[in-house]
Structures are given as structure tokens and as C-alpha cells.
Design a protein around this motif. Structure first.
Motif, PDB file in Angstrom:
ATOM      1  N   VAL A  28       0.868  -1.244  -0.133  1.00 24.94           N
ATOM      2  CA  VAL A  28      -0.086  -0.117  -0.035  1.00 24.94           C
ATOM      3  C   VAL A  28       0.974   1.341  -0.072  1.00 24.94           C
ATOM      4  O   VAL A  28       1.811   1.129   0.678  1.00 24.94           O
ATOM      5  CB  VAL A  28      -0.796   0.086   1.249  1.00 24.94           C
ATOM      6  N   ALA A  29       0.645   2.258  -0.705  1.00 25.97           N
ATOM      7  CA  ALA A  29       1.482   3.392  -0.714  1.00 25.97           C
ATOM      8  C   ALA A  29       1.233   4.104   0.394  1.00 25.97           C
ATOM      9  O   ALA A  29       0.146   4.393   0.777  1.00 25.97           O
ATOM     10  CB  ALA A  29       0.920   4.224  -2.058  1.00 25.97           C
ATOM     11  N   ILE A  30       2.074   4.695   0.939  1.00 31.15           N
ATOM     12  CA  ILE A  30       1.724   5.366   2.321  1.00 31.15           C
ATOM     13  C   ILE A  30       2.871   6.660   1.961  1.00 31.15           C
ATOM     14  O   ILE A  30       3.872   6.810   1.377  1.00 31.15           O
ATOM     15  CB  ILE A  30       2.161   4.498   3.403  1.00 31.15           C
ATOM     16  N   GLU A  31       2.236   7.762   2.969  1.00 30.63           N
ATOM     17  CA  GLU A  31       2.910   9.024   2.954  1.00 30.63           C
ATOM     18  C   GLU A  31       4.213   8.898   3.915  1.00 30.63           C
ATOM     19  O   GLU A  31       4.264   8.149   4.893  1.00 30.63           O
ATOM     20  CB  GLU A  31       1.998   9.998   3.638  1.00 30.63           C
ATOM     21  N   LYS A  32       5.178   9.651   3.652  1.00 25.53           N
ATOM     22  CA  LYS A  32       6.380   9.425   4.329  1.00 25.53           C
ATOM     23  C   LYS A  32       6.330  10.350   5.732  1.00 25.53           C
ATOM     24  O   LYS A  32       5.431  11.358   5.532  1.00 25.53           O
ATOM     25  CB  LYS A  32       7.901  10.239   3.543  1.00 25.53           C
ATOM     26  N   GLU A  33       6.941   9.956   6.659  1.00 24.50           N
ATOM     27  CA  GLU A  33       6.743  10.435   8.028  1.00 24.50           C
ATOM     28  C   GLU A  33       8.170  11.419   8.019  1.00 24.50           C
ATOM     29  O   GLU A  33       9.001  11.250   7.629  1.00 24.50           O
ATOM     30  CB  GLU A  33       6.868   9.468   9.173  1.00 24.50           C
ATOM     31  N   THR A  34       7.700  12.411   8.876  1.00 24.21           N
ATOM     32  CA  THR A  34       8.936  13.474   9.197  1.00 24.21           C
ATOM     33  C   THR A  34       9.264  13.523  10.773  1.00 24.21           C
ATOM     34  O   THR A  34       8.266  13.524  11.646  1.00 24.21           O
ATOM     35  CB  THR A  34       8.502  14.828   8.933  1.00 24.21           C
ATOM     36  N   PRO A  35      10.447  13.217  11.099  1.00 27.17           N
ATOM     37  CA  PRO A  35      10.718  13.166  12.608  1.00 27.17           C
ATOM     38  C   PRO A  35      10.636  14.799  13.105  1.00 27.17           C
ATOM     39  O   PRO A  35      10.914  15.548  12.343  1.00 27.17           O
ATOM     40  CB  PRO A  35      12.187  12.969  12.535  1.00 27.17           C
ATOM     41  N   GLU A  36      10.327  14.901  14.483  1.00 24.90           N
ATOM     42  CA  GLU A  36      10.080  16.249  14.708  1.00 24.90           C
ATOM     43  C   GLU A  36      11.031  16.412  16.033  1.00 24.90           C
ATOM     44  O   GLU A  36      11.331  15.356  16.666  1.00 24.90           O
ATOM     45  CB  GLU A  36       8.663  16.659  15.328  1.00 24.90           C
ATOM     46  N   ASN A  37      11.520  17.314  16.502  1.00 26.15           N
ATOM     47  CA  ASN A  37      12.212  17.756  17.795  1.00 26.15           C
ATOM     48  C   ASN A  37      11.464  17.858  18.884  1.00 26.15           C
ATOM     49  O   ASN A  37      11.868  17.536  19.902  1.00 26.15           O
ATOM     50  CB  ASN A  37      13.164  19.001  17.480  1.00 26.15           C
ATOM     51  N   GLU A  38      10.191  18.598  18.537  1.00 25.93           N
ATOM     52  CA  GLU A  38       9.347  18.844  19.950  1.00 25.93           C
ATOM     53  C   GLU A  38       7.883  18.165  19.534  1.00 25.93           C
ATOM     54  O   GLU A  38       7.544  17.762  18.497  1.00 25.93           O
ATOM     55  CB  GLU A  38       9.115  20.405  19.934  1.00 25.93           C
ATOM     56  N   ARG A  39       7.488  17.528  20.867  1.00 27.12           N
ATOM     57  CA  ARG A  39       5.916  17.335  20.632  1.00 27.12           C
ATOM     58  C   ARG A  39       4.838  18.362  20.380  1.00 27.12           C
ATOM     59  O   ARG A  39       5.092  19.281  21.218  1.00 27.12           O
ATOM     60  CB  ARG A  39       5.516  16.854  22.108  1.00 27.12           C
ATOM     61  N   PRO A  40       4.068  18.333  19.366  1.00 22.65           N
ATOM     62  CA  PRO A  40       3.211  19.501  19.248  1.00 22.65           C
ATOM     63  C   PRO A  40       2.163  19.169  20.441  1.00 22.65           C
ATOM     64  O   PRO A  40       1.984  18.122  20.926  1.00 22.65           O
ATOM     65  CB  PRO A  40       2.640  18.863  17.765  1.00 22.65           C
ATOM     66  N   GLU A  41       1.461  20.464  20.549  1.00 22.73           N
ATOM     67  CA  GLU A  41       0.051  20.442  21.287  1.00 22.73           C
ATOM     68  C   GLU A  41      -0.899  19.487  20.955  1.00 22.73           C
ATOM     69  O   GLU A  41      -1.370  18.837  21.782  1.00 22.73           O
ATOM     70  CB  GLU A  41      -0.436  21.988  21.469  1.00 22.73           C
ATOM     71  N   THR A  42      -0.996  19.300  19.589  1.00 22.41           N
ATOM     72  CA  THR A  42      -2.169  18.363  19.126  1.00 22.41           C
ATOM     73  C   THR A  42      -1.514  17.927  17.768  1.00 22.41           C
ATOM     74  O   THR A  42      -0.830  18.634  17.141  1.00 22.41           O
ATOM     75  CB  THR A  42      -3.489  18.723  19.286  1.00 22.41           C
ATOM     76  N   PHE A  43      -1.969  16.567  17.621  1.00 22.24           N
ATOM     77  CA  PHE A  43      -1.579  16.079  15.997  1.00 22.24           C
ATOM     78  C   PHE A  43      -2.818  16.307  14.970  1.00 22.24           C
ATOM     79  O   PHE A  43      -2.838  15.816  14.125  1.00 22.24           O
ATOM     80  CB  PHE A  43      -1.368  14.654  16.056  1.00 22.24           C
ATOM     81  N   LEU A  44      -3.905  16.933  15.708  1.00 24.26           N
ATOM     82  CA  LEU A  44      -5.201  17.225  14.890  1.00 24.26           C
ATOM     83  C   LEU A  44      -4.638  18.183  13.903  1.00 24.26           C
ATOM     84  O   LEU A  44      -4.084  19.182  14.025  1.00 24.26           O
ATOM     85  CB  LEU A  44      -6.298  17.516  15.801  1.00 24.26           C
ATOM     86  N   ARG A  45      -5.569  18.078  12.730  1.00 24.59           N
ATOM     87  CA  ARG A  45      -5.257  19.279  11.772  1.00 24.59           C
ATOM     88  C   ARG A  45      -6.279  20.278  12.158  1.00 24.59           C
ATOM     89  O   ARG A  45      -7.294  19.935  12.649  1.00 24.59           O
ATOM     90  CB  ARG A  45      -5.662  18.372  10.431  1.00 24.59           C
ATOM     91  N   GLN A  46      -6.009  21.433  11.725  1.00 22.11           N
ATOM     92  CA  GLN A  46      -6.808  22.740  12.062  1.00 22.11           C
ATOM     93  C   GLN A  46      -8.072  22.535  11.585  1.00 22.11           C
ATOM     94  O   GLN A  46      -9.021  22.932  12.189  1.00 22.11           O
ATOM     95  CB  GLN A  46      -5.965  23.956  11.423  1.00 22.11           C
ATOM     96  N   SER A  47      -8.133  21.913  10.198  1.00 20.93           N
ATOM     97  CA  SER A  47      -9.423  21.971   9.534  1.00 20.93           C
ATOM     98  C   SER A  47     -10.454  20.963  10.252  1.00 20.93           C
ATOM     99  O   SER A  47     -11.441  21.023  10.262  1.00 20.93           O
ATOM    100  CB  SER A  47      -9.177  21.436   8.205  1.00 20.93           C
ATOM    101  N   ASP A  48      -9.682  20.185  11.345  1.00 20.15           N
ATOM    102  CA  ASP A  48     -10.705  19.142  11.887  1.00 20.15           C
ATOM    103  C   ASP A  48     -11.724  19.753  12.862  1.00 20.15           C
ATOM    104  O   ASP A  48     -12.986  19.476  12.717  1.00 20.15           O
ATOM    105  CB  ASP A  48     -10.017  18.193  12.764  1.00 20.15           C
ATOM    106  N   ASP A  49     -11.301  20.804  13.428  1.00 19.15           N
ATOM    107  CA  ASP A  49     -12.355  21.930  14.187  1.00 19.15           C
ATOM    108  C   ASP A  49     -13.500  22.284  13.706  1.00 19.15           C
ATOM    109  O   ASP A  49     -14.781  22.244  13.964  1.00 19.15           O
ATOM    110  CB  ASP A  49     -11.403  22.807  15.338  1.00 19.15           C
ATOM    111  N   ALA A  50     -12.976  22.970  12.549  1.00 16.12           N
ATOM    112  CA  ALA A  50     -13.986  23.475  11.672  1.00 16.12           C
ATOM    113  C   ALA A  50     -14.839  22.871  11.126  1.00 16.12           C
ATOM    114  O   ALA A  50     -16.173  22.721  11.323  1.00 16.12           O
ATOM    115  CB  ALA A  50     -13.413  24.233  10.553  1.00 16.12           C
ATOM    116  N   ALA A  51     -14.281  21.482  10.464  1.00 12.12           N
ATOM    117  CA  ALA A  51     -15.344  20.246  10.151  1.00 12.12           C
ATOM    118  C   ALA A  51     -16.462  19.745  11.384  1.00 12.12           C
ATOM    119  O   ALA A  51     -17.420  19.564  10.889  1.00 12.12           O
ATOM    120  CB  ALA A  51     -14.420  19.286   9.523  1.00 12.12           C
TER     121      ALA A  51
END
Lengths: 390, 390
Positions: free
Chosen positions: A49-72
Motif C-alpha cells: 500500500v502506498a503510504i506517505e512519508k513521516e517526518t521526525p520532529e524535535n518537539e511534541r506538538p500541542e496536538t496532532f489534529l489538523r486545524q481543519s478538523d475543528d471547523a469540520a
């Protein structure tokens, strides 16, 4: 998690298409993560299955939710609008508290990998390896987005063969916490727990089709030796968590657990069970969120007292060898049957996160048979013939 | 081996239905064997396929062929009449000579389990565990009979969708030798070899439909450390065996081996390859029997000189840990991808015979990365990017 899931039906016989999807969240839905300091030779993963690549992050974000989620979500008529965010908050708090409890007992520290995906979502992997008490402890959370084929969506809604409707792929959201804790001492049991929440958007091209959601998860204990009071304590804590919500939960989910962690080719379970549930959506959503929260909060009181009691018990080479044989069974279950592991391997998930569930070491002896009546035999007997512990 | 095989298509994507059948012979087609002195609690194996029970035998029979086979064969117009018997003789001689060579180097002795089936057929399992040189060495032969669904027979003949023909299940015959040898010393490589012959009867209800047959097998080397001269020696012996028959064999079967032993989720092979072939029937049958014989005779000269050189090399804990990590990869390949193992597990084959291929011990470290340019890195690189060794 994946941009195409057409190849799903190649996996082991699922209950429903829906359960195939949920399986992707069990235990660790981590897609490929690019290594920051990898010395590994260049390679191409051939993935089903084709999957998107992940990016390592240096810091934990406040949330992994997308901004558009709240609007939706605010456009949705359902009270489910905030469940995504509240579930993420709950599993991240559970990760923190379980890791803190493990570190307090072990004295070692978890290492953390944070990753995100360009399209939204991400995860936090924490691993403590070769500690003082645990040889390998992993506690992972992830929040992922993907596309679900319309057949799976229809199956999920119970409209198995609505061939007439030409719907496109349906966006889904999945969040989960997953953990396996393998202690060193052969008298100290392995613990696994995993809680997850799954949601589809309402498909835009099928007016009136509802948003779908499910909860899944469980906590189970895998000792190499039985201390009855410990197993009773563990199951009692699970039962108490269940009973706060529905008296039918514990007996139902206890049996589901015994059925799920079955190593078919051995005719035995990998351990002494606990609770397991999947595809749960026939209860109030708030109630199931509260139930999942209660379950994650029960992990420490169910497990840590057992570890405190067993972690320093003296043992022989024979005890260790038996623990290693049972670890071999753990490997067999996870690699051959566990739906989340097999799905993750076949879809090119982040391998190190998926296989952190495997023990540090394991053993396979040809035709090993414990002596009838021995402590090893008693454990095997309880894995073959599940008992009622409370 | 099985009385019904309708559930076969649940396995990992096969090339053809035919190859699904052949997979049942790789590496160890041993059905359940009743234990003579089992202390195991009573249990029911839930098997995907109904199989006949095996009976332990105290003595090796002259042949596992059914008496009726000779009569049936003499009625056949094909010169294949004696291939079954000659193949069985060949693999039993190979088992004897390989076991004798292993015992001569190790000093330990193989233990033997002989079993038969009421309907005909049987096998001989030999295992040497915790020897002086090998931690686990298994050499098994089996001769089995079963029924093949007509779809598989048609696919095998290349008549994929001949829906009009209402044929019944077609009787098949399968014989094979299968062996995995795991040494103790981390500088001494693991060897696997497996050679098998497969035949269907001419179906009685489809006049004119021919008897079908195929050969399959291979020999491959899995070191934890590369000694180039050893790997070259191993591949040179394989190439010589191939070149005696067809100059195209070695390059073709070398690549087939690299492709088959691929651990997809790791993007690496389990070892440094050798030769592998399957479904081979587009050469003269006598030639392929002679070729299989030559391959089994090449096992000792290809492998034993390497073992003699490496078995007493001094090593550190780090060398041992790396060997154990590579053993973990061996487990991953066998439990997740190997067609014979996964088929055997899902159809209720004799578990101890199937899983004798697993190493005595294995290890999984989280996110282990060998240092670039190290000996461990070189091995991993060669598993990721297969090399031409001769």
C-alpha cells in the motif's frame, strides 16, 4: 495511514471489512519514519500500500489534529465534535502517566521519537530498553488520517452489498495508545494494553450518510509463572473498570480477550488474558470515551503492584529458559496472528514501532513438554484452558 | 497432507494456485503427529483444513509409498512411473548422509521421530539440539498424499478459467527433504536446504487430462558475518551443480533465491542467498531428478568446509548479540513470509516439525543500527543489495 487500502483483503480472515480497518490501529499504526541519523544503506521498501512519508520532529506538538478538523467538526450535527481532541488528550496523558510509573519503578528513562505527517497527524514513540526491571518497554501514541474504500464504509454501516451506490473513498481518523512491557525477571509478567478510537467523515458524495465511529482496545497479562493472587488482582481491577459502566462488559470482554490472543497452531493462548473489545459503537459515545479512559487509568493499579512484588524474586536458569520459551510464543502470536502487527508489516508501517512489541530475547526448543503438575505445566494448562479468575 | 484445501487462497499473494500447492512442501510438510509420551493437556487444534491424524512408528519403513502406487504407475504411459520411488530413495539417502556429516563434525547425535498416516505416506524427523557445534539442526523427510481442488489442477495445467469442466478433486503426491542448521558460533553461518517433488494423478473423470508433476527446492546460506571466500565457495558449489545441467540455471535460480528470501517489511533478505526454484516442469523429468540429486549432494561440500573453518573462532558478546539479531530476522522471515511455514501453521501441520526451522534463541533490539562500515553493516548491506559472488 495509507492512501490506498484496496489490498486489505489479502490478510487473514477478518470478521468484516470494518474490522480490517480497525486492525490497522492495533497495536501500533506508525507509518514509515525517516531516520534523523540513519547509517542504514539506502533501500526501497516494497509496500503493498502506498503510504506517505513521516517526518521526525524535535518537539511534541500541542496536538496532532489538523486545524481543519475543528471547523469540520463544528459543522457536524453530532455531539462527537470534540471526541477526536478529547481522545488524543486522554491517550497522551495515559502515555505520560504510564511512562512515569514505569520509570519510577525501573530507574531507567524512556527514549522518545516524535514524528508527523505532511497531511496531518503524527505520533510519539517511547521505548525503555535494557532497564533495571524491564528488558523492553514501549509506549506509543499515534493520531493518523487516511482514506477508507467505500466497500469498507458500507460494510461498516451494515450495507454489505449496496453495489448501486457509487461512493468514493471515505476519509477516516484513527488515534490510539499501544504498549508492551517485557520485564527481565521470569516471575514478573509481560503487560500489553492498547486503546483506540476510529472515525470516518460523513462522505460528501452520499448525502445523508452519517459519520461513523468505533472504540477498541484491551489490557492483558502474560506471565511465565502463575501467582494466583496476582492474576486475580489483575482481573479484578479490569472487572472493576468494566463494572462501573456495564455489568455485561467484563464477562464479554474477558472472553473476547481469551478468543483473540489464541495461538491457533499451538492450541493455546499467549497468556492469561484480561479484557479485549473491538468495533464498539452500540453504546453512548461519551460513555465509551469514559470507559476507555477508565481502562487506561487502570493499567498502573493493575500492573505495578504485581511488578513490585515479583521484580526481585530469585530465579534459576531453568526459570529464565521457560520465560524465554513463552517469549517465543509471544513472538509467534504477534508475527502470525496479531492483526495490527501483520497489517503494519504488510503496509510498510514504521517497523521499529510495530516490532517494539517483540521481546528483547526469545527461545524455541524442539518438542519441549513441561512435566505434568510442574509450575510450567500449570501455566501452559491455563493458556490452553482459560480460567475464570474473579 | 490435507483432505480439503479450499481455504488456501487466504494466504499471502501467490503466483498461481499451483504454487500455493507447492508451498505446502516448503519447508516441512509434516501433519500432526500424536505424541507417544505427551504430558500435554488435552487440546483441540482449530485448523483451517481438516487433516488426518499421524501415527508414531517405532521403525523406519522401507518406503512410505502406498502399495497401490506401483500398480497405478505401471498403468501410466509416462516414464514418470518410478520417479516417486526414486525421489523418495534419493531424499532418504540425502537425509542419512547430511545427518552423518553433521554428527561427525558436532559429536552429538540426532534424535529421530518416525510417523505414518493411515491412508499412506509418512515421514522421518531428525533433530540435534544443543550440540557442540550446532544449537539446533533439523533434517526432515516426508512423503504425503492429499486431494487437490480441481481449480488448482486447472491452474496448474494453464487452463485458468475452464469453468465448464466439472472435475472432482485430483489426488496428489508430494515428497520432500527440508533442513535448517543453526550453529552456535556467530561466525558460522546457518544453512537451509529443501528439495521436493510434486505429482498429481491423472483425474479419472477427465479423460485425456495428463498426470502433472513439478520439482522445487533450493539451498541458501545465512551468515551473521561475511567471510568473502566462504560465500564465494558456497555459491561456486551451487553454480557447479547448476552448470552440469543448464548454464541458465545458476543465474536464474540465484536471483529467484534473492527474491524469495526477502523480508519485505525490512527491505532486506534474511541472508546471502544461494539457489531457489519452484514449479519446475519445463525440462526433462529425468534431468530434473538428476539435478535435484546433484543439489542435495552439494550440501555437504558447500557447507561443511565453512563450518570447519568457523566453528571454533573466538568471539565476543557483541558478535553473539549481532548473530542473535540476525536470528530474529530469520524468525521474522519464517513466520511472516515463508510459504511452507505459514501454510503449515494455518493447516494444522505438525508444529514441532514446522518450527524446528526457528533458531534456539533470537533477539530484537529497538531501532538497532550498525555503524557504517562495520562488519555488521557490511552484512546488512549485502542483505539489502544482493551481490554476485561468483
Amino acid at each position: 495511514m495509507h492512501t490506498s487500502a484496496i489490498s486489505l483483503p489479502i490478510f487473514s480472515p477478518p470478521k468484516t471489512l470494518k474490522s480490517q480497518f480497525l486492525s490497522s490501529l492495533n497495536p501500533t499504526p506508525f507509518p514509515i519514519q525517516t531516520r534523523l541519523l540513519s547509517t542504514r544503506p539506502t533501500l526501497t521498501i516494497r509496500s503493498a500500500v502506498a503510504i506517505e512519508k513521516e517526518t521526525p520532529e524535535n518537539e511534541r506538538p500541542e496536538t496532532f489534529l489538523r486545524q481543519s478538523d475543528d471547523a469540520a467538526a463544528s459543522l457536524s450535527s453530532s455531539s462527537a465534535s470534540s471526541i477526536r481532541g478529547r481522545f488524543e488528550k486522554m491517550i497522551r496523558e495515559a502515555q505520560d502517566s504510564v511512562c512515569a510509573a514505569i520509570e519510577a519503578v525501573d530507574g531507567g528513562k524512556f527514549e522518545e521519537d516524535v514524528w508527523s505527517r505532511p497531511g496531518g497527524g503524527g505520533g510519539i514513540s517511547r521505548v525503555l530498553q535494557e532497564g533495571n526491571v524491564w528488558e523492553k518497554a514501549g509506549v506509543n501514541v499515534s493520531v493518523v488520517y487516511g482514506m477508507m474504500p467505500p466497500e469498507a464504509y458500507r460494510a461498516a454501516k451494515g450495507e454489505g452489498s449496496a453495489e448501486g451506490v457509487k461512493a468514493g473513498p471515505v476519509p477516516f481518523f484513527a488515534a490510539g495508545i499501544s504498549s508492551v512491557l517485557h520485564p527481565k525477571n521470569p516471575f514478573a509478567p509481560t503487560l500489553h494494553f492498547n486503546y483506540r478510537y476510529f472515525e470516518t467523515d460523513a462522505p460528501k458524495d452520499t448525502p445523508g450518510a452519517p459519520r461513523q465511529w468505533w472504540f477498541g482496545g484491551g489490557t492483558d497479562l502474560t506471565p511465565a509463572y502463575i501467582f494466583e493472587e496476582d492474576v486475580k488482582h489483575f482481573h479484578t481491577v479490569q472487572k472493576k473498570a468494566c463494572d462501573k459502566f456495564d455489568p455485561s462488559f467484563y464477562p464479554k470482554f474477558k472472553k473476547w480477550c481469551d478468543d483473540y490472543f489464541f495461538i491457533k497452531h499451538r492450541g493455546e493462548r499467549r497468556g492469561l488474558g484480561g479484557i479485549f473489545f473491538d468495533d464498539l459503537n452500540d453504546y453512548d459515545q461519551e460513555m465509551l470515551l469514559a470507559f476507555s479512559t477508565e481502562c487506561t487509568k487502570s493499567v498502573i493499579p493493575a500492573y505495578i503492584p504485581i511488578i513490585e512484588r515479583c521484580k526481585d524474586m530469585p530465579f534459576t536458569e531453568q526459570h529464565k529458559a521457560w520465560q524465554q520459551l513463552r517469549r517465543g510464543r509471544y513472538v509467534e502470536f504477534n508475527l502470525v496472528y496479531d492483526r495490527g502487527t501483520t497489517f503494519g508489516l504488510k503496509t510498510g508501517g514504521r517497523i521499529e514501532s510495530i516490532l517494539v512489541s517483540l521481546p528483547l530475547t526469545a527461545r524455541w526448543e524442539y518438542d519441549h513438554q513441561p512435566e505434568e503438575g510442574s509450575e510450567e505445566w500449570k501455566l501452559l494448562d491455563a493458556c490452553i484452558n482459560p480460567k475464570e479468575w474473579v
